[in-house]
Design a protein around this motif. Sequence first.
Motif, mmCIF file in Angstrom:
data_model
loop_
_atom_site.group_PDB
_atom_site.id
_atom_site.type_symbol
_atom_site.label_atom_id
_atom_site.label_comp_id
_atom_site.label_asym_id
_atom_site.label_seq_id
_atom_site.Cartn_x
_atom_site.Cartn_y
_atom_site.Cartn_z
ATOM 1 N N VAL A 24 42.144 39.429 36.821
ATOM 2 C CA VAL A 24 41.112 38.297 36.430
ATOM 3 C C VAL A 24 41.816 37.060 35.317
ATOM 4 N N ARG A 54 40.122 37.334 40.821
ATOM 5 C CA ARG A 54 38.932 36.655 40.253
ATOM 6 C C ARG A 54 39.419 35.681 39.172
ATOM 7 N N THR A 92 28.305 36.507 35.852
ATOM 8 C CA THR A 92 28.860 37.074 37.019
ATOM 9 C C THR A 92 29.340 38.580 36.603
ATOM 10 N N VAL A 94 32.208 41.477 37.365
ATOM 11 C CA VAL A 94 33.661 41.642 37.784
ATOM 12 C C VAL A 94 33.776 43.177 37.883
ATOM 13 N N ASP A 95 34.156 43.857 38.723
ATOM 14 C CA ASP A 95 34.260 45.274 38.791
ATOM 15 C C ASP A 95 33.174 46.103 38.040
#
Length: 211
Positions: A24, A54, A92, A94-95
């Motif tokens: 990321v 990402r 958002t 992420v994982d």
Amino acid sequence: MIRIVAISDTHERHEELILPEGDVLICAGDVTANGRLQSLARFAQWMERQQHRRKILIAGNHDICFESKPAAAREVIASLAPSVTYLQDSWTSVDGMRVYGSPWQPRFYDWAFNLDRGPALAVKWARILPDTAILVTHGPPFGTLDMTPSGLRAGCEALADRLVKLGVRLHVFGHIHHSYGVAERDGRISVNASICDEGYRASNAPVVIDL
């Protein structure tokens, strides 16, 4: 484990960076010098070329176009950097981790996303969701990597108060170039990822954090 590469305050010197590999890429704002859409477009194209799976971006006080021409600025990101997620008082995932981004900071030379210290900023920080794992703000909280060259602390008191009530694991910010670095306290990693120094030279390296 997820590897995060953090940058901030590139001020149009992004092409000078050598980015480490990671999962990321997070940029905490001030990608332009004076908020011009053309400058934002150049940064967007550069960020789109990066290989991180990402990519997350917020605005900073120099990125005036996101406040004065929000639709046009967002369109630059959408059209030139579709792999980049722009956050502005939004989140958002992420994982499975919630990432929340916000550009606001205490009033500073009346640039973009400035608010008076106290209640006005507290209202913005109250929107940070309790289960946020990664927080991205442009400015630091008061008392953490917020020291100016004159020895004054420029961070936001209301943000520091809000963080006490949150379980944030990683907080990425910039804004105060002089306080580039990493600090860890109470289970939270704080990163001032300012790439530029006080002379606006790209003298600091991207910061890598493994979560």
